[in-house]
Enzyme design. Structure first.
Site, PDB file in Angstrom:
ATOM      1  CB  ALA A 183      -0.922  -0.016   1.220  1.00 57.23           C
ATOM      2  NE  ARG A 187       2.901   6.753 -12.674  1.00 57.66           N
ATOM      3  CZ  ARG A 187       2.594   5.530 -12.331  1.00 57.66           C
ATOM      4  NH1 ARG A 187       1.326   5.167 -12.279  1.00 57.66           N
ATOM      5  NH2 ARG A 187       3.515   4.665 -12.060  1.00 57.66           N
ATOM      6  CB  SER A 190       9.014  -2.399  -2.908  1.00 61.75           C
ATOM      7  OG  SER A 190       8.168  -2.332  -3.982  1.00 61.75           O
ATOM      8  CB  CYS A 220       2.121 -12.951  -2.240  1.00 66.85           C
ATOM      9  SG  CYS A 220       1.153 -11.513  -1.799  1.00 66.85           S
ATOM     10  CG  ASP A 257      -2.634  -6.326   4.893  1.00 68.62           C
ATOM     11  OD1 ASP A 257      -3.371  -6.219   3.895  1.00 68.62           O
ATOM     12  OD2 ASP A 257      -1.861  -7.281   5.080  1.00 68.62           O
ATOM     13  CG  ASN A 306      -0.415  -3.300  -4.989  1.00 65.89           C
ATOM     14  OD1 ASN A 306       0.420  -2.469  -5.293  1.00 65.89           O
ATOM     15  ND2 ASN A 306      -0.099  -4.507  -4.570  1.00 65.89           N
ATOM     16  CE1 TYR A 312     -15.907 -27.087 -25.070  1.00 68.74           C
ATOM     17  CE2 TYR A 312     -17.149 -26.660 -27.095  1.00 68.74           C
ATOM     18  CZ  TYR A 312     -16.447 -27.536 -26.274  1.00 68.74           C
ATOM     19  OH  TYR A 312     -16.273 -28.833 -26.642  1.00 68.74           O
TER      20      TYR A 312
HETATM   21  P1  FAD Z   1       2.466  -4.805   4.983  1.00 66.98           P
HETATM   22  O1  FAD Z   1       2.853  -5.734   3.907  1.00 66.98           O
HETATM   23  O2  FAD Z   1       2.188  -5.348   6.332  1.00 66.98           O
HETATM   24  O3  FAD Z   1       3.586  -3.698   5.092  1.00 66.98           O
HETATM   25  C1  FAD Z   1       3.567  -2.704   6.067  1.00 66.98           C
HETATM   26  C2  FAD Z   1       5.000  -2.256   6.329  1.00 66.98           C
HETATM   27  O4  FAD Z   1       4.940  -1.137   7.192  1.00 66.98           O
HETATM   28  C3  FAD Z   1       5.843  -3.304   7.027  1.00 66.98           C
HETATM   29  O5  FAD Z   1       7.048  -3.515   6.364  1.00 66.98           O
HETATM   30  C4  FAD Z   1       6.092  -2.722   8.412  1.00 66.98           C
HETATM   31  O6  FAD Z   1       7.366  -3.037   8.916  1.00 66.98           O
HETATM   32  C5  FAD Z   1       5.998  -1.229   8.123  1.00 66.98           C
HETATM   33  N1  FAD Z   1       5.614  -0.474   9.310  1.00 66.98           N
HETATM   34  C6  FAD Z   1       4.623  -0.766  10.199  1.00 66.98           C
HETATM   35  N2  FAD Z   1       4.568   0.183  11.150  1.00 66.98           N
HETATM   36  C7  FAD Z   1       5.545   1.071  10.852  1.00 66.98           C
HETATM   37  C8  FAD Z   1       6.007   2.261  11.490  1.00 66.98           C
HETATM   38  N3  FAD Z   1       5.443   2.714  12.597  1.00 66.98           N
HETATM   39  N4  FAD Z   1       7.031   2.929  10.927  1.00 66.98           N
HETATM   40  C9  FAD Z   1       7.620   2.481   9.783  1.00 66.98           C
HETATM   41  N5  FAD Z   1       7.230   1.350   9.160  1.00 66.98           N
HETATM   42  C10 FAD Z   1       6.212   0.669   9.686  1.00 66.98           C
HETATM   43  N6  FAD Z   1      -2.072 -11.519  -0.390  1.00 66.98           N
HETATM   44  C11 FAD Z   1      -2.662 -11.845  -1.562  1.00 66.98           C
HETATM   45  O7  FAD Z   1      -3.477 -11.058  -2.068  1.00 66.98           O
HETATM   46  N7  FAD Z   1      -2.352 -13.014  -2.211  1.00 66.98           N
HETATM   47  C12 FAD Z   1      -1.453 -13.895  -1.717  1.00 66.98           C
HETATM   48  O8  FAD Z   1      -1.175 -14.928  -2.329  1.00 66.98           O
HETATM   49  C13 FAD Z   1      -0.827 -13.588  -0.475  1.00 66.98           C
HETATM   50  N8  FAD Z   1       0.062 -14.442   0.070  1.00 66.98           N
HETATM   51  C14 FAD Z   1       0.684 -14.103   1.253  1.00 66.98           C
HETATM   52  C15 FAD Z   1       1.609 -14.985   1.795  1.00 66.98           C
HETATM   53  C16 FAD Z   1       2.251 -14.677   2.990  1.00 66.98           C
HETATM   54  C17 FAD Z   1       3.231 -15.632   3.571  1.00 66.98           C
HETATM   55  C18 FAD Z   1       1.962 -13.445   3.645  1.00 66.98           C
HETATM   56  C19 FAD Z   1       2.648 -13.085   4.934  1.00 66.98           C
HETATM   57  C20 FAD Z   1       1.039 -12.559   3.110  1.00 66.98           C
HETATM   58  C21 FAD Z   1       0.388 -12.884   1.912  1.00 66.98           C
HETATM   59  N9  FAD Z   1      -0.554 -12.029   1.342  1.00 66.98           N
HETATM   60  C22 FAD Z   1      -1.170 -12.357   0.170  1.00 66.98           C
HETATM   61  C23 FAD Z   1      -0.941 -10.781   2.028  1.00 66.98           C
HETATM   62  C24 FAD Z   1      -0.180  -9.572   1.480  1.00 66.98           C
HETATM   63  O9  FAD Z   1       1.192  -9.838   1.542  1.00 66.98           O
HETATM   64  C25 FAD Z   1      -0.541  -8.344   2.298  1.00 66.98           C
HETATM   65  O10 FAD Z   1      -1.921  -8.145   2.181  1.00 66.98           O
HETATM   66  C26 FAD Z   1       0.180  -7.098   1.816  1.00 66.98           C
HETATM   67  O11 FAD Z   1       1.565  -7.237   1.945  1.00 66.98           O
HETATM   68  C27 FAD Z   1      -0.282  -5.883   2.606  1.00 66.98           C
HETATM   69  O12 FAD Z   1       0.469  -4.795   2.264  1.00 66.98           O
HETATM   70  P2  FAD Z   1       0.532  -3.516   3.197  1.00 66.98           P
HETATM   71  O13 FAD Z   1       1.429  -2.546   2.496  1.00 66.98           O
HETATM   72  O14 FAD Z   1      -0.822  -3.062   3.559  1.00 66.98           O
HETATM   73  O15 FAD Z   1       1.167  -3.989   4.582  1.00 66.98           O
END
Ligand code: FAD
Length: 460
Positions: free
Chosen positions: A11, A21, A38, A42, A281, A303, A427
């Site tokens: 996100a 952009r 980045s 998954c 998330d 995303n 099909y």
């Molecule tokens: P996150 O990925 O949780 O990233 C947030 C980041 O913010 C982290 O790096 C954290 O360290 C940082 N952060 C938090 N607080 C702070 C702070 N106070 N200061 C600075 N940095 C901070 N989704 C799918 O749709 N399909 C899949 O197949 C899938 N497979 C997955 C498999 C695994 C093993 C895992 C763990 C997840 C999977 N997911 C999948 C879920 C997907 O990875 C998450 O939904 C996605 O990464 C969420 O992105 P995000 O940016 O919201 O949060």
């Protein structure tokens, strides 16, 4: 305009790229606690086993690449406090512990979620891991290299636990999966869950359901897992019992938290704080089928939300220009050779949401029955009895991805079962049976509707 983004995975980095952009002049800084931005979480289960060979393949863009676009990414920096009145942040540089202040005009919170490690006795033993970030997979891989574990236990039968179980098998380990509920993949109905359990067993995974872990056994390193009156041996344990939204930072700043426990945002991804957006998330959204708030943490949604939050935060008025409408909760995963997908509500979820449902489930083929390589697929449709509208679909087997996406589009378009019976889908023998499994299942469903609607005479 200075835009600061907290959290640099799906996100956060999407918001940063969109903001760049929309406003080529904006000063954009991303703070990211983990050492890389980045990353593809998954892909982690596949990195454990070596299906994905290179660690770097899971990093979409380095800080240097972001810098080329004029986005400053500061890794190993944790934002510890937001002062929404003063538009200030307190940031800790994790390398040396130094704390400094920063200021923003607009802020996007994209702090994501973290894995839950329940306080089970023995949870602090060596050899017990969760899997959320790339650094977690480094730890697991390091342990595997050092200790060559032979017996692995995966705790939790959600999609992450299932993917991990498959990938530990690939490494030649003897794998057990322990799930507290009465079936794996609880978001799915028992038909699909049963398929998954059979498939796990066929591939050598021992599945224990209704088995709540009470203790991890061992001296310094884990040696076993105890549930009820059973104890099974373990040299490695991966706990995949769920994730929790990381909301503390936003909550302490006064942002409203929704009933799901995640940050509440409006359709423009604005939080209740002025000049603060949130995405991914860490936020809740609306389930478009039930109309109720939901928290369904997924990468594609993160995303999409990041795109909306980044665009709106960078737009000149700082007001909403893009909207995020909500989700169906569409998801898919693979366990060994079984693809499993879901969209909308399961039968159980639909009933909890107050719908009266009619359901049909059939097993059919993924292509013409005479065509080489033909496979089987199970499709279940859930419809609203009063309107006929499709509420949910679950698919397990060959071609589950296509069926899930067709059904997701149908639910998004609020189609009802008669629309599905006549859908004009592609099909040819290598691609499907003459009538798509969606059409076949909708036809069975329409028979059920006829029976319900025919009613009975008073004399009958
Ligand atoms: P996150 O990925 O949780 O990233 C947030 C980041 O913010 C982290 O790096 C954290 O360290 C940082 N952060 C938090 N607080 C702070 C702070 N106070 N200061 C600075 N940095 C901070 N989704 C799918 O749709 N399909 C899949 O197949 C899938 N497979 C997955 C498999 C695994 C093993 C895992 C763990 C997840 C999977 N997911 C999948 C879920 C997907 O990875 C998450 O939904 C996605 O990464 C969420 O992105 P995000 O940016 O919201 O949060």
């Amino acid at each position: 305009m200075r835009l600061v983004i907290v959290g640099g995975v799906a996100a956060g980095t999407k918001a940063a790229s969109r903001a760049r952009r929309v406003d080529p002049e904006a000063e954009i800084t991303v703070y990211q606690e983990e050492p890389e931005p980045s990353i593809s979480e998954c892909g982690l289960p596949y990195f454990l086993s070596g299906v994905v060979e290179e660690r770097d393949d899971l990093i979409a863009r380095t800080p240097e690449k972001f810098a080329e676009k004029g986005i400053e990414v500061r890794v190993r920096h944790r934002v510890e406090k937001i002062d929404p009145e003063g538009r200030k942040l307190s940031v800790r540089r994790l390398e040396d512990g130094e704390v400094f202040d920063d200021a923003y005009d607009r802020l996007v919170v994209a702090t994501g979620a973290r894995a839950v490690l329940p306080p089970i006795p023995g949870a602090d033993l060596d050899g017990i891991f969760v899997l959320r970030f790339l650094t977690d997979s480094d730890d697991v891989r390091g342990y595997i290299r050092e200790r060559s574990p032979e017996r692995a236990v995966v705790v939790g039968g959600g999609y992450i636990g299932l993917e991990v179980a498959e990938n530990l098998c690939r490494l030649g380990m003897e794998v057990s999966l322990v799930e507290a509920e009465d079936r794996v993949a609880l978001a799915y109905g028992p038909e699909v869950a049963g398929r998954i359990e059979d498939h796990l067993e066929e591939n050598g995974v021992s599945v224990y359901t209704g088995a709540e872990v009470e203790e991890f056994v061992g001296e310094r390193r884990v040696e076993g897992v105890r549930f009820g009156d059973r104890q099974i041996g373990a040299d490695l344990v991966i706990v995949g019992v769920g994730v929790r939204p990381s909301v503390e930072l936003a909550e302490q700043a006064g942002a409203e938290i929704g009933e799901t426990g995640a940050i509440r945002v409006d359709r423009y991804m604005r939080t209740s704080l002025p000049n603060v957006w949130a995405a991914g998330d860490c936020v809740e959204t609306v389930n478009l089928v039930s109309g109720k708030p939901v928290w369904i943490p997924l990468g594609d949604t993160a995303n999409q939300m990041g795109r909306v939050a980044g665009t709106n935060a960078a737009s000149s008025a700082g007001e909403g220009t893009l909207e995020f409408p909500g989700v169906l909760g569409t998801g898919i995963f693979k366990v060994f050779n079984l693809g499993v997908g879901k969209t909308g509500l399961s039968e159980e979820e639909a009933e909890e949401a107050g719908f009266e449902t009619l359901c049909a489930a059939i097993e059919t083929t993924d292509r013409a029955s005479y065509y080489p390589g033909v496979g089987k697929v199970l499709l279940k449709l859930v419809a609203d009895t009063s309107t006929g509208r499709l509420l949910g679909a679950e698919a397990a087997g060959s071609g589950a991805d296509k069926l899930t996406d067709v059904c997701a589009t149908a639910i998004w378009g609020r189609l009802a079962y008669p629309d599905l019976v006549n859908l004009d889908l592609a099909y040819a023998p290598p691609f499907g049976p003459a009538l798509s499994p969606v059409i076949q299942t909708a036809t069975v469903l329409s028979g059920q509707f006829e029976r319900v609607r025919r009613g009975i005479r008073a004399s009958e």
